[in-house]
Design a protein around this motif. Sequence first.
Motif, PDB file in Angstrom:
ATOM      1  N   CYS A  97     -41.771  -8.853   2.676  1.00 33.63           N
ATOM      2  CA  CYS A  97     -40.911  -9.699   1.981  1.00 33.63           C
ATOM      3  C   CYS A  97     -40.556 -11.151   2.418  1.00 33.63           C
ATOM      4  CB  CYS A  97     -39.252  -8.926   1.445  1.00 33.63           C
ATOM      5  SG  CYS A  97     -38.220  -8.474   3.346  1.00 33.63           S
ATOM      6  N   GLY A  98     -40.545 -11.077   3.712  1.00 36.24           N
ATOM      7  CA  GLY A  98     -40.969 -12.152   4.835  1.00 36.24           C
ATOM      8  C   GLY A  98     -39.134 -11.959   5.486  1.00 36.24           C
ATOM      9  N   GLY A  99     -37.900 -10.770   5.114  1.00 35.67           N
ATOM     10  CA  GLY A  99     -36.886 -10.883   5.890  1.00 35.67           C
ATOM     11  C   GLY A  99     -37.025 -10.956   7.321  1.00 35.67           C
ATOM     12  N   ILE A 100     -35.721 -11.021   7.803  1.00 35.06           N
ATOM     13  CA  ILE A 100     -36.329 -11.106   9.311  1.00 35.06           C
ATOM     14  C   ILE A 100     -35.385  -9.874  10.260  1.00 35.06           C
ATOM     15  CG2 ILE A 100     -35.958 -12.212  11.454  1.00 35.06           C
ATOM     16  CD1 ILE A 100     -36.280 -14.655   9.756  1.00 35.06           C
ATOM     17  N   PHE A 101     -36.148  -9.131  10.462  1.00 29.91           N
ATOM     18  CA  PHE A 101     -35.068  -8.333  11.455  1.00 29.91           C
ATOM     19  C   PHE A 101     -35.423  -7.653  12.501  1.00 29.91           C
ATOM     20  CE2 PHE A 101     -36.293  -7.437   6.590  1.00 29.91           C
ATOM     21  CZ  PHE A 101     -34.734  -6.691   5.826  1.00 29.91           C
TER      22      PHE A 101
END
Length: 79
Positions: free
Chosen positions: A9-13
């Motif tokens: 999804c391209g989210g940053i975690f």
Amino acid sequence: MATITCEICGGIFSKSYLPSHKRLAHSKRSLSSAGPITEKEAMQKIASLYESLSVDGRKRVVRLLATKDKDVPRDQKIQ
């Protein structure tokens, strides 16, 4: 704290949270769901679970899989 991008999804975690994020946000089916899954889905699930293991757990899984692989004849097709 190291951050990493989810390739789905391209989210940053945080690096430690990413396996949980993938399991919770991107899981199409649970481990106990009825019906067959494709080989690709199975491999993605295995990789996701592998990422959540400790170093010792990963070593144990590699040894277990190597042992299981010896039981499968080379010319047998895996479905």
